[in-house]
Design a protein around this motif. Sequence first.
Motif, PDB file in Angstrom:
ATOM      1  N   SER A  85     -33.085   3.236  31.880  1.00  0.00           N
ATOM      2  CA  SER A  85     -34.281   2.898  31.111  1.00  0.00           C
ATOM      3  C   SER A  85     -34.003   3.090  29.623  1.00  0.00           C
ATOM      4  CB  SER A  85     -35.451   3.787  31.547  1.00  0.00           C
ATOM      5  OG  SER A  85     -36.586   3.537  30.743  1.00  0.00           O
ATOM      6  N   GLU A  86     -34.490   2.155  28.796  1.00  0.00           N
ATOM      7  CA  GLU A  86     -34.253   2.248  27.355  1.00  0.00           C
ATOM      8  C   GLU A  86     -34.854   3.510  26.752  1.00  0.00           C
ATOM      9  OE1 GLU A  86     -35.283  -1.204  25.129  1.00  0.00           O
ATOM     10  OE2 GLU A  86     -33.544  -2.347  25.839  1.00  0.00           O
ATOM     11  N   ASP A  87     -35.909   4.059  27.373  1.00  0.00           N
ATOM     12  CA  ASP A  87     -36.492   5.273  26.802  1.00  0.00           C
ATOM     13  C   ASP A  87     -35.638   6.505  27.073  1.00  0.00           C
ATOM     14  OD1 ASP A  87     -37.016   5.866  29.470  1.00  0.00           O
ATOM     15  OD2 ASP A  87     -39.174   5.518  29.307  1.00  0.00           O
ATOM     16  N   ARG A  88     -34.545   6.339  27.850  1.00  0.00           N
ATOM     17  CA  ARG A  88     -33.602   7.433  28.077  1.00  0.00           C
ATOM     18  C   ARG A  88     -32.448   7.404  27.076  1.00  0.00           C
ATOM     19  NH1 ARG A  88     -34.999  11.761  31.334  1.00  0.00           N
ATOM     20  NH2 ARG A  88     -36.226  11.039  33.112  1.00  0.00           N
ATOM     21  N   ILE A  89     -32.395   6.366  26.248  1.00  0.00           N
ATOM     22  CA  ILE A  89     -31.302   6.246  25.284  1.00  0.00           C
ATOM     23  C   ILE A  89     -31.521   7.227  24.137  1.00  0.00           C
ATOM     24  CG2 ILE A  89     -30.126   4.718  23.658  1.00  0.00           C
ATOM     25  CD1 ILE A  89     -30.815   2.381  25.483  1.00  0.00           C
ATOM     26  N   ILE A  90     -30.503   8.026  23.844  1.00  0.00           N
ATOM     27  CA  ILE A  90     -30.560   9.001  22.759  1.00  0.00           C
ATOM     28  C   ILE A  90     -30.183   8.364  21.431  1.00  0.00           C
ATOM     29  CG2 ILE A  90     -29.538  11.149  21.885  1.00  0.00           C
ATOM     30  CD1 ILE A  90     -29.102  11.931  24.860  1.00  0.00           C
ATOM     31  N   LEU A  97     -20.340  10.513  15.865  1.00  0.00           N
ATOM     32  CA  LEU A  97     -21.628  10.443  15.200  1.00  0.00           C
ATOM     33  C   LEU A  97     -22.513   9.471  15.965  1.00  0.00           C
ATOM     34  CD1 LEU A  97     -20.565  10.248  11.441  1.00  0.00           C
ATOM     35  CD2 LEU A  97     -21.176  12.271  12.784  1.00  0.00           C
ATOM     36  N   VAL A  98     -23.763   9.857  16.138  1.00  0.00           N
ATOM     37  CA  VAL A  98     -24.695   9.050  16.921  1.00  0.00           C
ATOM     38  C   VAL A  98     -25.931   8.728  16.090  1.00  0.00           C
ATOM     39  CG1 VAL A  98     -26.143   8.977  18.980  1.00  0.00           C
ATOM     40  CG2 VAL A  98     -23.889  10.047  19.084  1.00  0.00           C
ATOM     41  N   GLU A  99     -26.200   7.439  15.946  1.00  0.00           N
ATOM     42  CA  GLU A  99     -27.374   6.964  15.210  1.00  0.00           C
ATOM     43  C   GLU A  99     -28.628   7.167  16.055  1.00  0.00           C
ATOM     44  OE1 GLU A  99     -29.323   2.657  13.939  1.00  0.00           O
ATOM     45  OE2 GLU A  99     -27.250   2.772  14.663  1.00  0.00           O
ATOM     46  N   LYS A 100     -29.538   8.018  15.557  1.00  0.00           N
ATOM     47  CA  LYS A 100     -30.794   8.255  16.277  1.00  0.00           C
ATOM     48  C   LYS A 100     -31.776   7.128  15.941  1.00  0.00           C
ATOM     49  CE  LYS A 100     -31.022  11.528  18.424  1.00  0.00           C
ATOM     50  NZ  LYS A 100     -31.229  12.973  18.200  1.00  0.00           N
ATOM     51  N   GLY A 101     -32.830   7.021  16.726  1.00  0.00           N
ATOM     52  CA  GLY A 101     -33.818   5.961  16.497  1.00  0.00           C
ATOM     53  C   GLY A 101     -33.460   4.651  17.160  1.00  0.00           C
ATOM     54  N   TYR A 102     -32.247   4.564  17.715  1.00  0.00           N
ATOM     55  CA  TYR A 102     -31.817   3.371  18.458  1.00  0.00           C
ATOM     56  C   TYR A 102     -32.340   3.493  19.889  1.00  0.00           C
ATOM     57  CZ  TYR A 102     -28.612   0.159  20.836  1.00  0.00           C
ATOM     58  OH  TYR A 102     -28.074  -0.867  21.585  1.00  0.00           O
ATOM     59  N   PRO A 103     -32.732   2.398  20.573  1.00  0.00           N
ATOM     60  CA  PRO A 103     -32.732   1.023  20.088  1.00  0.00           C
ATOM     61  C   PRO A 103     -33.933   0.743  19.180  1.00  0.00           C
ATOM     62  CG  PRO A 103     -33.542   1.096  22.334  1.00  0.00           C
ATOM     63  CD  PRO A 103     -33.125   2.490  21.985  1.00  0.00           C
ATOM     64  N   LEU A 116     -25.460   6.643  23.914  1.00  0.00           N
ATOM     65  CA  LEU A 116     -25.602   7.925  24.588  1.00  0.00           C
ATOM     66  C   LEU A 116     -26.970   7.948  25.240  1.00  0.00           C
ATOM     67  CD1 LEU A 116     -23.222   8.866  22.611  1.00  0.00           C
ATOM     68  CD2 LEU A 116     -24.191  11.138  22.977  1.00  0.00           C
ATOM     69  N   PHE A 117     -27.041   8.480  26.434  1.00  0.00           N
ATOM     70  CA  PHE A 117     -28.329   8.505  27.117  1.00  0.00           C
ATOM     71  C   PHE A 117     -28.438   9.744  27.997  1.00  0.00           C
ATOM     72  CE2 PHE A 117     -25.364   6.116  29.723  1.00  0.00           C
ATOM     73  CZ  PHE A 117     -25.556   6.624  30.994  1.00  0.00           C
ATOM     74  N   ASP A 118     -29.666  10.081  28.304  1.00  0.00           N
ATOM     75  CA  ASP A 118     -29.974  11.191  29.210  1.00  0.00           C
ATOM     76  C   ASP A 118     -29.914  10.653  30.632  1.00  0.00           C
ATOM     77  OD1 ASP A 118     -31.007  13.279  30.657  1.00  0.00           O
ATOM     78  OD2 ASP A 118     -32.964  13.303  29.664  1.00  0.00           O
ATOM     79  N   GLY A 119     -28.982  11.192  31.411  1.00  0.00           N
ATOM     80  CA  GLY A 119     -28.792  10.700  32.774  1.00  0.00           C
ATOM     81  C   GLY A 119     -29.645  11.384  33.819  1.00  0.00           C
ATOM     82  N   THR A 120     -30.597  12.223  33.397  1.00  0.00           N
ATOM     83  CA  THR A 120     -31.474  12.894  34.350  1.00  0.00           C
ATOM     84  C   THR A 120     -32.254  11.861  35.157  1.00  0.00           C
ATOM     85  OG1 THR A 120     -31.738  14.739  32.803  1.00  0.00           O
ATOM     86  CG2 THR A 120     -33.315  14.587  34.605  1.00  0.00           C
ATOM     87  N   GLY A 121     -32.201  11.983  36.450  1.00  0.00           N
ATOM     88  CA  GLY A 121     -32.914  11.052  37.320  1.00  0.00           C
ATOM     89  C   GLY A 121     -32.110   9.837  37.705  1.00  0.00           C
ATOM     90  N   SER A 122     -30.919   9.674  37.110  1.00  0.00           N
ATOM     91  CA  SER A 122     -30.071   8.530  37.479  1.00  0.00           C
ATOM     92  C   SER A 122     -28.641   9.003  37.704  1.00  0.00           C
ATOM     93  CB  SER A 122     -30.128   7.453  36.386  1.00  0.00           C
ATOM     94  OG  SER A 122     -29.804   7.997  35.117  1.00  0.00           O
TER      95      SER A 122
END
Length: 239
Positions: free
Chosen positions: A211-216, A73-79, A91-97
């Motif tokens: 980047s924090e904006d890549r965090i799901i 289970l993954v809490e959305k809205g984080y951070p 969990l994060f989107d690794g696109t570009g990294s």
Amino acid sequence: MNSQKSPGPEASELPARGSCRAAGRRLKLRHLLGVVVILALLATVLLRSFVIDVYTVSQDSMYPTLDDGERILVEKGYPHEEGAQRGDLILFDGTGSFAPYEGQSGVMAQTLEQIGHWFGIGSPPDTYVKRVIAVGGDTVACCDDQGRVTVNGEPTEEPYLATPPSAETPASETSFESVVPPGRVWVMGDHREVSIDSRALLGAPGGGMISEDRIIGRATDVFWPWDDRRRLENGEIDG
């Protein structure tokens, strides 16, 4: 003389009227069921988009904390406003990294993976789960004379590792020292021997920091397999 009266038009129409009423009730029931299904789907989409979602672990880099194939289970809205915290499982989107390092999937494969995620099969393409070791402004390095990762010169305690760090078995076989820029995080897997993480991407764009904006979101629980369900510890790492 036959005294029985023949049925009038009203009597002959009774069965037809009853059939129409029954058909109308069935039609209303189908419409109601359709509305319920649509509302349930809408609620599910909103819940999974903004509150909590389900992801399938498809890697070995977080062992022993997470096993391949487990559903979390993954809490959305984080951070939140305070930003990412050291020790959190994200969990994060690794696109570009991360994705270019491992090779990106084709468009068709990504689409099928995304559809599979919504039906509980696998995770979205180029999605990774790692542990936050350092945040913006931190200096992260490895290793000290006892084999420990340090954050701002302070050694970290990492009880989630399979083998406690020591001079003979350091927390990372790869030596590094890096300053994390604001708005980014340094991440590592708990299974350091096999994890591709910030250490492997120091020469890549972004220097291995996410980047924090890549965090799901933040992983909070393992809920499948049912017999192995458990709360995940998002331990604080001092620094």
